[in-house]
Motif scaffolding. Structure first.
Motif, PDB file in Angstrom:
ATOM      1  N   LEU A 307      29.390  37.700  42.709  1.00 57.70           N
ATOM      2  CA  LEU A 307      28.099  38.075  42.845  1.00 57.70           C
ATOM      3  C   LEU A 307      27.846  39.031  44.041  1.00 57.70           C
ATOM      4  CD1 LEU A 307      25.272  37.192  41.345  1.00 57.70           C
ATOM      5  CD2 LEU A 307      25.171  35.570  43.065  1.00 57.70           C
ATOM      6  N   GLY A 308      27.099  39.583  44.206  1.00 55.73           N
ATOM      7  CA  GLY A 308      26.812  40.466  45.572  1.00 55.73           C
ATOM      8  C   GLY A 308      27.802  41.485  45.748  1.00 55.73           C
ATOM      9  N   ASN A 309      28.547  41.333  46.849  1.00 56.59           N
ATOM     10  CA  ASN A 309      29.511  42.029  47.297  1.00 56.59           C
ATOM     11  C   ASN A 309      30.812  41.288  47.300  1.00 56.59           C
ATOM     12  OD1 ASN A 309      29.016  40.507  49.693  1.00 56.59           O
ATOM     13  ND2 ASN A 309      29.729  42.205  50.877  1.00 56.59           N
ATOM     14  N   LEU A 310      31.127  40.080  46.642  1.00 62.58           N
ATOM     15  CA  LEU A 310      32.125  39.270  46.624  1.00 62.58           C
ATOM     16  C   LEU A 310      32.801  38.735  45.456  1.00 62.58           C
ATOM     17  CD1 LEU A 310      31.327  36.553  49.725  1.00 62.58           C
ATOM     18  CD2 LEU A 310      32.484  38.720  49.784  1.00 62.58           C
ATOM     19  N   ILE A 311      33.918  38.822  45.142  1.00 62.99           N
ATOM     20  CA  ILE A 311      34.692  38.504  44.161  1.00 62.99           C
ATOM     21  C   ILE A 311      35.791  37.371  44.342  1.00 62.99           C
ATOM     22  CG2 ILE A 311      36.016  39.029  42.040  1.00 62.99           C
ATOM     23  CD1 ILE A 311      34.913  41.548  41.986  1.00 62.99           C
ATOM     24  N   TYR A 312      35.651  36.291  43.631  1.00 60.73           N
ATOM     25  CA  TYR A 312      36.521  34.951  43.862  1.00 60.73           C
ATOM     26  C   TYR A 312      37.150  35.079  42.846  1.00 60.73           C
ATOM     27  CZ  TYR A 312      32.923  33.577  47.562  1.00 60.73           C
ATOM     28  OH  TYR A 312      32.422  33.526  48.614  1.00 60.73           O
ATOM     29  N   VAL A 313      38.654  34.910  42.866  1.00 62.86           N
ATOM     30  CA  VAL A 313      39.515  34.767  42.152  1.00 62.86           C
ATOM     31  C   VAL A 313      40.515  33.389  42.410  1.00 62.86           C
ATOM     32  CG1 VAL A 313      41.840  35.551  40.773  1.00 62.86           C
ATOM     33  CG2 VAL A 313      40.085  37.098  41.914  1.00 62.86           C
ATOM     34  N   PHE A 314      40.352  32.499  41.371  1.00 62.06           N
ATOM     35  CA  PHE A 314      41.148  31.261  41.603  1.00 62.06           C
ATOM     36  C   PHE A 314      42.050  30.621  40.523  1.00 62.06           C
ATOM     37  CE2 PHE A 314      37.431  29.917  39.417  1.00 62.06           C
ATOM     38  CZ  PHE A 314      37.685  28.564  38.946  1.00 62.06           C
ATOM     39  N   ASN A 315      43.117  29.901  40.963  1.00 59.95           N
ATOM     40  CA  ASN A 315      43.631  28.927  39.728  1.00 59.95           C
ATOM     41  C   ASN A 315      42.875  27.692  39.462  1.00 59.95           C
ATOM     42  OD1 ASN A 315      45.570  27.807  38.408  1.00 59.95           O
ATOM     43  ND2 ASN A 315      47.188  28.272  39.631  1.00 59.95           N
ATOM     44  N   GLU A 316      42.682  27.265  38.253  1.00 62.09           N
ATOM     45  CA  GLU A 316      41.833  26.199  38.016  1.00 62.09           C
ATOM     46  C   GLU A 316      42.719  25.145  37.727  1.00 62.09           C
ATOM     47  OE1 GLU A 316      39.280  26.571  34.784  1.00 62.09           O
ATOM     48  OE2 GLU A 316      41.002  26.822  33.099  1.00 62.09           O
ATOM     49  N   GLU A 317      44.020  25.289  37.933  1.00 55.31           N
ATOM     50  CA  GLU A 317      45.061  24.153  37.768  1.00 55.31           C
ATOM     51  C   GLU A 317      44.915  23.309  39.143  1.00 55.31           C
ATOM     52  OE1 GLU A 317      46.652  23.001  35.065  1.00 55.31           O
ATOM     53  OE2 GLU A 317      45.872  24.317  33.890  1.00 55.31           O
ATOM     54  N   TYR A 318      45.283  21.850  39.106  1.00 58.87           N
ATOM     55  CA  TYR A 318      45.238  21.143  40.455  1.00 58.87           C
ATOM     56  C   TYR A 318      46.502  21.467  41.337  1.00 58.87           C
ATOM     57  CZ  TYR A 318      45.358  16.927  42.871  1.00 58.87           C
ATOM     58  OH  TYR A 318      45.457  16.116  43.962  1.00 58.87           O
ATOM     59  N   HIS A 319      47.680  22.021  40.814  1.00 60.28           N
ATOM     60  CA  HIS A 319      48.802  21.799  41.433  1.00 60.28           C
ATOM     61  C   HIS A 319      48.819  22.103  43.067  1.00 60.28           C
ATOM     62  CE1 HIS A 319      48.862  25.953  40.500  1.00 60.28           C
ATOM     63  NE2 HIS A 319      50.080  26.276  41.318  1.00 60.28           N
ATOM     64  N   LYS A 320      47.747  23.084  43.233  1.00 60.33           N
ATOM     65  CA  LYS A 320      47.876  23.365  44.839  1.00 60.33           C
ATOM     66  C   LYS A 320      46.407  23.342  45.240  1.00 60.33           C
ATOM     67  CE  LYS A 320      50.210  27.012  46.268  1.00 60.33           C
ATOM     68  NZ  LYS A 320      50.792  28.186  46.549  1.00 60.33           N
ATOM     69  N   LYS A 321      45.659  22.396  44.478  1.00 57.51           N
ATOM     70  CA  LYS A 321      44.187  22.269  44.937  1.00 57.51           C
ATOM     71  C   LYS A 321      43.409  23.408  44.767  1.00 57.51           C
ATOM     72  CE  LYS A 321      45.064  20.159  49.151  1.00 57.51           C
ATOM     73  NZ  LYS A 321      44.686  19.429  50.271  1.00 57.51           N
ATOM     74  N   TYR A 322      43.513  23.975  43.646  1.00 63.80           N
ATOM     75  CA  TYR A 322      42.758  25.044  43.188  1.00 63.80           C
ATOM     76  C   TYR A 322      42.618  26.052  44.294  1.00 63.80           C
ATOM     77  CZ  TYR A 322      41.509  20.811  40.433  1.00 63.80           C
ATOM     78  OH  TYR A 322      41.437  19.701  39.935  1.00 63.80           O
ATOM     79  N   PRO A 323      43.607  26.809  44.446  1.00 65.64           N
ATOM     80  CA  PRO A 323      43.889  27.865  45.594  1.00 65.64           C
ATOM     81  C   PRO A 323      42.952  29.058  45.178  1.00 65.64           C
ATOM     82  CG  PRO A 323      45.779  27.857  44.141  1.00 65.64           C
ATOM     83  CD  PRO A 323      44.866  26.711  43.653  1.00 65.64           C
ATOM     84  N   ALA A 324      42.412  29.703  45.901  1.00 73.71           N
ATOM     85  CA  ALA A 324      41.481  30.946  45.542  1.00 73.71           C
ATOM     86  C   ALA A 324      41.930  32.022  46.803  1.00 73.71           C
ATOM     87  CB  ALA A 324      40.110  30.516  45.510  1.00 73.71           C
ATOM     88  N   CYS A 325      41.268  33.402  46.384  1.00 75.53           N
ATOM     89  CA  CYS A 325      41.234  34.318  47.427  1.00 75.53           C
ATOM     90  C   CYS A 325      39.795  35.048  46.974  1.00 75.53           C
ATOM     91  CB  CYS A 325      42.474  35.240  47.186  1.00 75.53           C
ATOM     92  SG  CYS A 325      42.616  36.131  45.572  1.00 75.53           S
ATOM     93  N   ILE A 326      39.657  35.999  48.150  1.00 78.90           N
ATOM     94  CA  ILE A 326      38.145  36.677  47.847  1.00 78.90           C
ATOM     95  C   ILE A 326      38.521  38.259  48.102  1.00 78.90           C
ATOM     96  CG2 ILE A 326      36.011  36.908  48.933  1.00 78.90           C
ATOM     97  CD1 ILE A 326      36.289  34.552  50.525  1.00 78.90           C
ATOM     98  N   CYS A 327      37.875  38.965  47.228  1.00 81.79           N
ATOM     99  CA  CYS A 327      37.560  40.250  47.500  1.00 81.79           C
ATOM    100  C   CYS A 327      36.221  40.798  47.805  1.00 81.79           C
ATOM    101  CB  CYS A 327      38.110  41.080  46.272  1.00 81.79           C
ATOM    102  SG  CYS A 327      38.017  43.078  46.294  1.00 81.79           S
ATOM    103  N   GLU A 328      36.201  41.416  49.185  1.00 82.03           N
ATOM    104  CA  GLU A 328      34.824  41.991  49.580  1.00 82.03           C
ATOM    105  C   GLU A 328      34.780  43.406  49.320  1.00 82.03           C
ATOM    106  OE1 GLU A 328      32.315  42.272  53.706  1.00 82.03           O
ATOM    107  OE2 GLU A 328      33.896  40.899  53.517  1.00 82.03           O
ATOM    108  N   ILE A 329      33.758  43.749  48.594  1.00 81.79           N
ATOM    109  CA  ILE A 329      33.598  45.187  48.271  1.00 81.79           C
ATOM    110  C   ILE A 329      32.537  45.918  49.401  1.00 81.79           C
ATOM    111  CG2 ILE A 329      32.823  47.184  46.584  1.00 81.79           C
ATOM    112  CD1 ILE A 329      33.624  44.835  44.464  1.00 81.79           C
ATOM    113  N   SER A 330      32.859  46.669  49.950  1.00 79.52           N
ATOM    114  CA  SER A 330      32.092  47.320  51.141  1.00 79.52           C
ATOM    115  C   SER A 330      30.917  47.915  50.591  1.00 79.52           C
ATOM    116  CB  SER A 330      32.983  48.201  52.240  1.00 79.52           C
ATOM    117  OG  SER A 330      32.021  48.831  53.035  1.00 79.52           O
ATOM    118  N   SER A 331      29.687  47.755  51.173  1.00 81.36           N
ATOM    119  CA  SER A 331      28.565  48.226  50.588  1.00 81.36           C
ATOM    120  C   SER A 331      28.385  49.932  51.329  1.00 81.36           C
ATOM    121  CB  SER A 331      27.251  47.485  50.907  1.00 81.36           C
ATOM    122  OG  SER A 331      27.187  47.221  52.596  1.00 81.36           O
TER     123      SER A 331
END
Length: 383
Positions: A307-331
C-alpha cells in the motif's frame, strides 16, 4: 542549547511531525501541552508518516486453541514490531481477513472493526455468506462509516463447499445498512474465485481482480457496477504474482524464472493498456534469506502485500518466524530501495493460518482509542 519547553508550539509541532508514531505516543504522555499538540486534528494533518509509510500486519490463527493466536504489526519508520491485542477470531478462520484500516469476518455474518480496536460492528447480512472472498474498502473517513465491496469467495451448502456458484458482487451502503447485488466475477475466473488464488487492488475507483497463477485480470467500476473485459497480464517467465495498488500506479510483484535462475520482480502496469515494464528486482541475498534449504517448491510460501509506497514480501511458513523484507518506491524518482524487516522477537507461536495485510495507521485514532480504553497500548517487541 534551547530546551524543548522554550520552543513555540508551532516549532514543537514541526519537530513532532518528523517522529514515528510509537515515539509520538510516548511523547503525548510527557505533559499536557505535548498531548494537546499531538492529539490535535491539525497535527494529524501535518504528520504524514502513517499515510506515507503503511504498517505491515500479521494475524496468526491456531485452529485447535485460540490461546495460541497472536497479532503483530510492523512500523517501517521506527523499524519495530509491536504485539497487538488479538481480536476474537471466528471458528471458521477462512472468513477472517484484513484490508486497509479494518479487519473483517465475512461468515456467517459480516462484521468489521477498525484495526487496533477490540469491538466488532455488524452489518445487515450478506445476501450470500461466503468464505475466502476478496474485500475492498472505500469512502471511509474519520467521521463516516466505510463502504465495502465483496467479490468472489465460496459458500457452504450444508457441510459442502459449492465451488460452482459464481457469487454476485455485493456492495455495502453504510447509510442504509444494505447490500447491493452486482454482476459476479467473470466466468474466466471460475476455476479459482477465492482469495487463495486471487489478489486484488483498489485503484482509481476500480476494484481490480488478478489471478495469482492464471494471470487473468479484470476490473469492476464502482460507478457503473460493470466488469471490464478479461485480459491476460503475464510478464515473460512469471510463475505467480500479486497485484498491488501503490501511490499513483498499479504494480505487479512476483516470482520470475529467467536465464540466471529465479528472481522476485516488480513491474509497473499501465492500467489503460495493461502494458507492463520492469521497475525492480529484489536483491538475491534478500530473496534467498527468506528460506531455509533449497527445495524446489520453496517459493510457494511467498506472499506479498502493499500500500502507498511500500511493498512487503514475506514467507508465511513458520521455520524462521515469518521472515520479511520491504521495497520502498520513491515518490520523487520512482527508484526502489529494498531492506530486510527485523525478525519477529520471541515468543512466536506456530500458526495454521496467517492473515496479512498492509494498512495506514492513524495517530489520532490511536490516541482517542487509548484514552477511551478501547484498545490496549502498543507493545514494542525486543529480543
Amino acid at each position: 542549547m534551547t530546551a524543548m519547553s522554550n520552543l513555540s508550539s508551532d516549532v514543537t509541532e514541526l519537530i513532532f511531525s518528523y517522529l514515528p508514531i510509537p515515539t509520538l505516543i510516548r511523547a503525548s504522555t510527557v505533559c499536557k501541552l505535548w498531548h494537546s499538540i499531538i492529539s490535535s486534528s491539525t497535527f494529524s494533518q501535518l504528520s504524514t508518516q502513517s499515510q506515507k509509510y503503511p504498517w505491515f500486519f500479521l494475524y496468526g490463527i491456531h485452529n485447535t486453541s485460540s490461546n495460541f493466536n497472536q497479532s503483530f504489526a510492523f512500523d517501517p519508520v521506527s523499524n519495530l514490531w509491536f504485539r497487538l491485542p488479538s481480536p476474537t477470531f471466528p471458528s471458521q478462520s477462512s472468513s477472517f481477513l484484513g484490508v486497509d484500516g479494518f479487519f473483517l469476518i465475512t461468515a456467517p455474518f459480516f462484521t468489521f472493526s477498525p484495526i487496533l480496536k477490540r469491538h466488532l460492528h455488524s452489518t445487515s447480512p450478506l445476501r450470500f455468506s461466503r468464505i475466502n472472498p476478496l474485500v475492498g474498502v472505500f469512502d471511509s473517513g474519520s467521521s463516516s462509516p466505510p463502504s465495502f465491496i465483496v467479490v468472489g469467495g465460496v459458500r457452504f451448502i450444508g457441510n459442502l463447499v459449492d465451488i460452482e456458484d459464481r457469487l454476485a458482487v455485493e456492495i455495502y451502503n453504510p447509510n442504509s445498512d444494505s447490500w447491493l447485488l452486482c454482476p459476479p466475477l467473470p466466468a474466466d475466473f471460475r476455476s479459482g474465485n477465492s482469495s487463495q488464488s486471487l489478489s486484488s487492488a483498489l485503484f482509481k475507483r476500480r476494484f481490480y481482480v488478478f489471478g495469482i497463477y492464471s494471470c487473468f485480470i479484470s476490473s469492476f467500476d464502482l460507478h457503473t457496477h460493470l466488469w471490464s473485459e478479461v485480459q491476460t497480464l503475464r510478464p515473460p517467465g512469471v510463475v505467480f504474482s500479486f497485484l498491488i495498488s501503490c501511490m499513483d500506479r498499479l504494480v505487479l510483484a512476483g516470482i520470475c524464472n529467467g536465464p540466471l535462475g529465479s528472481s522476485f520482480n516488480l513491474w509497473k502496469i499501465e492500467e489503460a493498456t495493461m502494458e507492463f515494464s520492469e521497475i525492480a528486482i529484489m536483491p538475491h541475498d534478500l530473496l534467498y534469506g527468506l528460506f531455509d534449504g533449497d527445495e524446489e517448491d520453496k517459493f510457494a510460501s511467498l506472499k506479498c502485500v502493499g500500500l502507498g509506497n511500500l511493498i512487503y514480501v514475506f514467507n508465511e511458513e513458520y521455520h524462521k518466524k515469518y521472515p520479511a523484507c520491504i521495497c520502498e518506491i520513491s515518490s520523487e524518482d520512482g527508484k526502489c530501495r529494498w531492506r530486510k524487516v527485523p525478525q519477529l522477537p520471541s515468543p512466536v507461536n506456530k500458526f495454521h493460518k496467517v492473515v496479512s495485510f498492509s494498512s495506514t495507521v492513524s495517530l489520532h485514532s490511536i490516541l482517542q482509542s487509548e484514552g477511551g480504553g478501547d484498545v490496549a497500548p502498543l507493545q514494542p517487541m525486543f529480543d
